[in-house]
Design a protein around this motif. Sequence first.
Motif, mmCIF file in Angstrom:
data_model
loop_
_atom_site.group_PDB
_atom_site.id
_atom_site.type_symbol
_atom_site.label_atom_id
_atom_site.label_comp_id
_atom_site.label_asym_id
_atom_site.label_seq_id
_atom_site.Cartn_x
_atom_site.Cartn_y
_atom_site.Cartn_z
ATOM 1 N N ALA A 59 -12.085 20.251 20.285
ATOM 2 C CA ALA A 59 -11.618 19.065 21.013
ATOM 3 C C ALA A 59 -11.331 19.458 22.453
ATOM 4 O O ALA A 59 -10.663 20.460 22.710
ATOM 5 N N ASP A 60 -11.811 18.648 23.400
ATOM 6 C CA ASP A 60 -11.670 18.972 24.812
ATOM 7 C C ASP A 60 -10.238 18.791 25.317
ATOM 8 O O ASP A 60 -9.798 19.520 26.206
ATOM 9 N N LYS A 61 -9.508 17.813 24.785
ATOM 10 C CA LYS A 61 -8.183 17.471 25.319
ATOM 11 C C LYS A 61 -7.038 18.101 24.542
ATOM 12 O O LYS A 61 -5.879 17.813 24.833
ATOM 13 N N VAL A 78 -0.816 22.633 17.544
ATOM 14 C CA VAL A 78 -1.844 21.957 18.337
ATOM 15 C C VAL A 78 -1.163 20.886 19.182
ATOM 16 O O VAL A 78 -0.425 20.049 18.654
ATOM 17 N N CYS A 79 -1.422 20.929 20.494
ATOM 18 C CA CYS A 79 -0.744 20.014 21.430
ATOM 19 C C CYS A 79 -1.779 19.335 22.313
ATOM 20 O O CYS A 79 -2.739 19.970 22.768
ATOM 21 N N LEU A 111 -5.450 19.747 12.588
ATOM 22 C CA LEU A 111 -5.987 18.846 13.589
ATOM 23 C C LEU A 111 -7.323 19.388 14.060
ATOM 24 O O LEU A 111 -7.397 20.462 14.660
ATOM 25 N N ARG A 112 -8.369 18.631 13.722
ATOM 26 C CA ARG A 112 -9.742 19.057 14.033
ATOM 27 C C ARG A 112 -10.036 20.468 13.502
ATOM 28 O O ARG A 112 -10.675 21.294 14.147
ATOM 29 N N GLU A 117 1.767 23.734 12.896
ATOM 30 C CA GLU A 117 3.011 23.932 12.152
ATOM 31 C C GLU A 117 4.226 23.359 12.881
ATOM 32 O O GLU A 117 5.311 23.927 12.823
ATOM 33 N N GLY A 118 4.074 22.276 13.529
ATOM 34 C CA GLY A 118 5.190 21.644 14.241
ATOM 35 C C GLY A 118 4.674 20.715 15.307
ATOM 36 O O GLY A 118 3.496 20.339 15.335
ATOM 37 N N MET A 119 5.555 20.342 16.220
ATOM 38 C CA MET A 119 5.198 19.400 17.274
ATOM 39 C C MET A 119 6.012 19.706 18.523
ATOM 40 O O MET A 119 7.233 19.858 18.465
ATOM 41 N N ILE A 120 5.314 19.848 19.648
ATOM 42 C CA ILE A 120 5.990 20.011 20.940
ATOM 43 C C ILE A 120 6.253 18.611 21.482
ATOM 44 O O ILE A 120 5.337 17.798 21.625
ATOM 45 N N CYS A 121 7.527 18.300 21.789
ATOM 46 C CA CYS A 121 7.954 16.906 22.018
ATOM 47 C C CYS A 121 8.047 16.554 23.489
ATOM 48 O O CYS A 121 8.411 17.378 24.335
ATOM 49 N N SER A 122 7.771 15.292 23.765
ATOM 50 C CA SER A 122 8.071 14.677 25.064
ATOM 51 C C SER A 122 9.399 13.940 24.951
ATOM 52 O O SER A 122 9.922 13.725 23.848
#
Length: 819
Positions: A59-61, A78-79, A111-112, A117-122
């Motif tokens: 994935a490019d993005k 994956v972010c 993801l793809r 194993e988690g999520m980096i949050c905004s």
Amino acid sequence: MRISLNWLRELVDITLSPEELAQTLTMAGFEVEDIEDRRTWADGVVVGRILEAEPHPNADKLRVCQVDVGEKEPLNIVCGASNARAGILVAVATVGTYLPTIDLKIKPTKLRGVRSEGMICSLSELGLEKQSEGIHIFTQDALALGTDVRSLLGLDDVILDLTSTANRADALSMVGVAREVAALTGGALHLPEIPETTIAGNHEDLNMEILEKVACPAYIGTLIEGIKIAPSPEWLQSRLLAAGVRPINNVVDATNYILLEWGQPLHAFDRDRLQTVTGEAHLTIGVRFANTGETLKTLDGQARTLQPQTLLITANDRPVALAGVMGGEETEVYEGTTRILLEAALFDPLSIRRSARTQGLRTEASARYERGVNQAELEVACRRAIALIQEVAAGVPTTQAVADARPDKSAWTRAIELRQERIHQVLGQVEVEDNTIDIPARDIERILTALGCQLESVKKGVWRVTVPPYRYRDLEREIDLIEEIARLYGYDRFCETLPVAGEPGYLPLEEIVTRRLREAFRAAGLTEVLHYSYAVTKTRSDRQIHISNPLFTEYSSLRTELLSGLIQAFQYNLEQGNGPLNGFEIGRVFSADEDGLLETEALAGIIGGDPSQGKWTRSGRDLPMTWYEAKGILESVFQRLGLPTIEYQPNRQDERLHPGRTASLWLQGERLGNFGQLHPQLRQELGLPDAVYGFELELETIYTYFDREESLRPLFKPFSTYPAADRDIAFFAPVDVSVADIQKVVVKAAREKGGESLLESVELFDEYRGEHVVEGQRSLAFRLVYRGSDRTLTDAEVEPLHQKVRDALVEKFGVSLRS
């Protein structure tokens, strides 16, 4: 107002849970509409450092990040954020974390094709922003990895959405709420320490010119130099966000912070922009009302046309702000500001309310000024703001000018005599440990002292209570103090006392009659209409009551009658294509005479048009309603109400009605009202149909008639089982003799000498004018019905009565009998 519990805990000692505190405040008149527990928004989110951020192979993005959260092995996450890069500190939602703002529970996933194993949050995913451009990056140094992020982002807080049901000005500040909480819970109060500000001295380049000293009793202008505009510190931004205020820059945020903390609105002008607007180095700050035609572009970008009621802040007589409402765009603080003029002022509540209303503008500042801010703490808030600007923006105060027209401090407080006996009389008793007692004197003293009042015992059971300045506006009388005692003692602790015995409800006579009138007119096919109590004023009359400040220019007086409004409604319905209006209205009318101002109930109606259906037999043409058909509708209402025979007498007093087709109505000798066809000239001017009829009734006459028990209570009257004896009578009568007068004479003659119960009805069934009838005469024919309730009448009984009728008509009116 949104109350941060962390901020509140700095001002007062609180041991209650958020739910218990909300209940306590609600019971004391501060309605807590919502409890926003931010601690749940990021439970399980920790500080992490991105060690590597490589492009996703499929994935490019997307980027594949290795994130260290203080555990043995870094997490593979994956972010998709464009600002994700190696070396930054971020907020990481670990596996098992639930994010309620986006309703997401973090689970291991792919993801793809790459494990995450988690999520980096905004900040938007943590509920702190509506929309974020990327993940949040911590700017603090030396943060321990794996640390809970809630304390760093202000998510270790609970927000109470608070509304003061008493609309108190002091309740719109953190200090005011803290004082209230201290009084309710007994917690110690810790108000912010206000350092003394040293200013070099007054310079001649700053003066004050307050033209409206009533509208602005005090104004403090402080020049602060060396300002460095930058984002506010994290703690300040966090406090503002918790209160629902968007951070802008350190200077503006400091003024908003003081607004929230002390309830004192402040405003910062850019000093150099003020000089550009005025074109002069010397600066004179003024307060005056606007001149007609002046304009000002406010901070919201709108160019506003000012009204004479608009209170302004001026610089060398040039408008630069709406006083107490909003600043001007030309002089706002921006990123290049280095010098500011800090405004701290008091404004009259009424002046600000009018000013804000003329502009259709309501702000946080105007909301507080309209309720009345604390006069005694203006200087305290100003010093606090100067110190805060020095702290967050490196400003140095150089000049201060003050215009103060306030009375001395003794006028900011008042002494009220409070009687213990009166407290017990108003509030009643309370329940204490299963005992019913009066509120003890020690509790009264404790509550008032906790509110900041000073008590002095005048004599036994009587105190002189000195009210603190911040409650000066709402504690004015003894009953206000009693209300405060009840509120803080707890409404739920007072005894319940039910009435000994209840009484059945009933309606007054006027209401019963009015309801019957509405039912009767609706049953006759009329629609009830409601209008404003105002009248269109074309010509001034001594009877009219004129309004000093009307809502609409055209409605500048109170109505004196109802029919004019109904005629306008009839015309409006026709113009809108709704057809003729058959309607009635019951409402109040107003007039002035030598005895003063009068307000009475009146009833009026309007009838017109063709009410019939199936007009195809007339090729769709309307059949105008006749005078007698309209009269029949009104008669059906009278009959349904149970009124006796209504007399109709010719009347020409109302110029709106046809002079030859108008009658005054009379009920047992009392004037009931008018009924008639609209004048042809009026109908032509308004474009109304040929046949439109109006009526006006005096409700007081109807009330008087029904003010007898037998009139209100329906009575059963049995039908006669015996046949009737009909007799017709025909004669020539002068045209100026009314049928009503003839009927009255007939009834009177037939009821003489025992004939009262035999004449059942008298009805006109024929009228003729023309050939074989003398000019000025008309031929009338009546049918008289005689009936006995206990026997069949014989000719020997009927004929003498009938002959009496004939003789009475000849004697009274000189009629020529035909039969």
